[in-house]
Design a protein around this motif. Structure first.
Motif, PDB file in Angstrom:
ATOM      1  N   GLY A  44      36.287  43.441  40.161  1.00  0.00           N
ATOM      2  CA  GLY A  44      36.212  43.252  38.720  1.00  0.00           C
ATOM      3  C   GLY A  44      37.389  42.529  38.106  1.00  0.00           C
ATOM      4  O   GLY A  44      37.449  42.370  36.884  1.00  0.00           O
ATOM      5  N   LEU A  45      38.334  42.036  38.928  1.00  0.00           N
ATOM      6  CA  LEU A  45      39.494  41.305  38.406  1.00  0.00           C
ATOM      7  C   LEU A  45      39.085  39.863  38.107  1.00  0.00           C
ATOM      8  O   LEU A  45      38.373  39.228  38.890  1.00  0.00           O
ATOM      9  N   ALA A  46      39.530  39.335  36.971  1.00  0.00           N
ATOM     10  CA  ALA A  46      39.347  37.927  36.638  1.00  0.00           C
ATOM     11  C   ALA A  46      40.665  37.404  36.078  1.00  0.00           C
ATOM     12  O   ALA A  46      41.320  38.075  35.268  1.00  0.00           O
ATOM     13  N   LEU A  47      41.074  36.238  36.538  1.00  0.00           N
ATOM     14  CA  LEU A  47      42.340  35.680  36.094  1.00  0.00           C
ATOM     15  C   LEU A  47      42.227  34.168  35.943  1.00  0.00           C
ATOM     16  O   LEU A  47      41.347  33.520  36.517  1.00  0.00           O
ATOM     17  N   ARG A  48      43.162  33.614  35.187  1.00  0.00           N
ATOM     18  CA  ARG A  48      43.228  32.172  34.951  1.00  0.00           C
ATOM     19  C   ARG A  48      44.602  31.654  35.360  1.00  0.00           C
ATOM     20  O   ARG A  48      45.625  32.245  35.001  1.00  0.00           O
ATOM     21  N   ALA A  49      44.631  30.583  36.135  1.00  0.00           N
ATOM     22  CA  ALA A  49      45.896  29.977  36.541  1.00  0.00           C
ATOM     23  C   ALA A  49      46.379  29.025  35.456  1.00  0.00           C
ATOM     24  O   ALA A  49      45.625  28.162  35.002  1.00  0.00           O
ATOM     25  N   GLU A  50      47.590  29.188  35.015  1.00  0.00           N
ATOM     26  CA  GLU A  50      48.187  28.273  34.046  1.00  0.00           C
ATOM     27  C   GLU A  50      48.897  27.120  34.747  1.00  0.00           C
ATOM     28  O   GLU A  50      49.142  26.079  34.134  1.00  0.00           O
ATOM     29  N   ASP A  51      49.249  27.322  36.008  1.00  0.00           N
ATOM     30  CA  ASP A  51      49.872  26.296  36.834  1.00  0.00           C
ATOM     31  C   ASP A  51      49.208  26.354  38.209  1.00  0.00           C
ATOM     32  O   ASP A  51      48.539  27.334  38.550  1.00  0.00           O
ATOM     33  N   THR A  52      49.407  25.333  39.024  1.00  0.00           N
ATOM     34  CA  THR A  52      48.878  25.345  40.387  1.00  0.00           C
ATOM     35  C   THR A  52      49.532  26.477  41.167  1.00  0.00           C
ATOM     36  O   THR A  52      50.762  26.633  41.154  1.00  0.00           O
ATOM     37  N   VAL A  53      48.705  27.282  41.840  1.00  0.00           N
ATOM     38  CA  VAL A  53      49.228  28.431  42.566  1.00  0.00           C
ATOM     39  C   VAL A  53      48.346  28.707  43.779  1.00  0.00           C
ATOM     40  O   VAL A  53      47.135  28.486  43.742  1.00  0.00           O
ATOM     41  N   LEU A  54      48.975  29.177  44.861  1.00  0.00           N
ATOM     42  CA  LEU A  54      48.242  29.591  46.054  1.00  0.00           C
ATOM     43  C   LEU A  54      48.058  31.095  46.030  1.00  0.00           C
ATOM     44  O   LEU A  54      49.013  31.842  45.771  1.00  0.00           O
ATOM     45  N   VAL A  55      46.835  31.552  46.306  1.00  0.00           N
ATOM     46  CA  VAL A  55      46.554  32.983  46.352  1.00  0.00           C
ATOM     47  C   VAL A  55      45.693  33.283  47.569  1.00  0.00           C
ATOM     48  O   VAL A  55      45.145  32.378  48.203  1.00  0.00           O
ATOM     49  N   ALA A  56      45.573  34.567  47.913  1.00  0.00           N
ATOM     50  CA  ALA A  56      44.699  35.019  48.991  1.00  0.00           C
ATOM     51  C   ALA A  56      44.219  36.415  48.654  1.00  0.00           C
ATOM     52  O   ALA A  56      44.978  37.224  48.099  1.00  0.00           O
ATOM     53  N   VAL A  57      42.957  36.700  48.985  1.00  0.00           N
ATOM     54  CA  VAL A  57      42.366  38.013  48.738  1.00  0.00           C
ATOM     55  C   VAL A  57      42.060  38.670  50.080  1.00  0.00           C
ATOM     56  O   VAL A  57      41.390  38.078  50.926  1.00  0.00           O
ATOM     57  N   THR A  58      42.559  39.895  50.276  1.00  0.00           N
ATOM     58  CA  THR A  58      42.355  40.638  51.521  1.00  0.00           C
ATOM     59  C   THR A  58      41.910  42.062  51.189  1.00  0.00           C
ATOM     60  O   THR A  58      41.658  42.395  50.038  1.00  0.00           O
TER      61      THR A  58
END
Length: 286
Positions: free
Chosen positions: A59-73
């Motif tokens: 249920g998490l939702a987010l917006r990137a304001e800058d270029t970013v690397l993420v990963a979901v585990t």
């Protein structure tokens, strides 16, 4: 910077905890599934102890304001970027303005979002973790919360996706008897039959209901003086329903601990959902 648009049932900042404060009445907290947080950090090229986001059920939702690397585990919550599905346990590059949304997972309980550079927030007692029992650390995330990423480490690996093991069903949890197994007529009853995770579960612990097999009965009705309890302790109140202590567990307790879950299996216990069956396996050594 990342802006939280929806937080789901519960989303908190967690690292690997704040050990060393038991004498001041403060537990370690930290990620409930430590292995999943470590993997998320490795995928984005962080040291394993960097702070990320622990998401209960999804249920998490987010917006990137800058270029970013993420990963979901962790628990495999279905993830989309601007509505396009993306892989689980893989590196995701979010451009400025893009939105990442996690659906609700059908297996497991907690997902982890690793962010390149980690969550940059002031540590409390050496950790950026939120402790639900004491309220220490950054408050749970809400819509509008702004998350700053720290400076990126100098090098990061080119990883597309990392395999994650799928636990067996019923879930098998290894535990060592003691230290108060002598308070029970048959402490080995813990390992007979199956238990079911009740609805009474949070970051403090998971209460279990007996599915089949003999009950855990005490040898005495006497009260136990309050004593220290460890992560993974299986505490048994008068109801006979064991409680397995997780990341935000109290540092002391007044009910006997019949066994302690092996450290290697605490992460599995942290992903057990209400209604899921558990079978304890007796370990001889840690």
């Amino acid at each position: 910077m990342i802006v939280i648009e929806e937080s789901g049932p519960l989303a908190t900042v967690q690292d690997l905890g704040r050990p060393g404060w038991f004498d001041s009445g403060v537990g370690p907290a930290g990620a409930a599934d430590r292995g999943a947080l470590r993997l998320a950090n490795r995928l984005v090229g962080n040291p394993e102890d960097y702070a990320g986001i622990e998401v209960l059920l999804g249920g998490l939702a987010l917006r990137a304001e800058d270029t970013v690397l993420v990963a979901v585990t962790g628990a495999p919550a279905p993830a989309t970027v601007d509505g396009t599905p993306v892989g689980h346990a893989g590196v995701i590059c979010l451009a400025a303005g893009q939105r990442l949304r996690l659906g609700f997972t059908r297996t497991g309980l907690r997902s982890y979002l690793g962010i390149r550079g980690g969550v940059d927030i002031a540590p409390v007692l050496g950790s950026r973790s939120y402790d639900t029992l004491s309220g220490i650390g950054p408050a749970p995330l809400r819509a509008g919360t702004e998350i700053l990423a720290g400076p990126p480490p100098p090098d990061w690996p080119n990883i597309d996706q990392a395999p994650q093991r799928r636990p067996p069903a019923p879930l098998e949890i290894r535990a060592l008897l003691g230290p108060r197994d002598d308070w029970f007529t048959d402490p080995a009853a813990l390992f007979a039959g199956h238990w079911t995770v009740s609805q009474d579960i949070d970051r403090v612990g998971a209460r279990l209901d007996r599915t089949d097999g003999p009950p855990l009965r005490r040898t005495t009705s006497a009260e136990l003086p309050t004593e220290g309890v460890a992560l993974g302790s299986v505490q048994v109140p008068p109801s006979g329903q064991p409680v397995v202590f997780l990341a935000d567990h109290p540092i002391t307790g007044g009910y006997p601990v019949v066994a302690v879950v092996l450290d290697a299996d605490v992460d599995l216990m942290a992903q057990a959902r209400p209604g899921e069956r558990i079978r304890f396996r007796r370990a001889r050594t840690a």
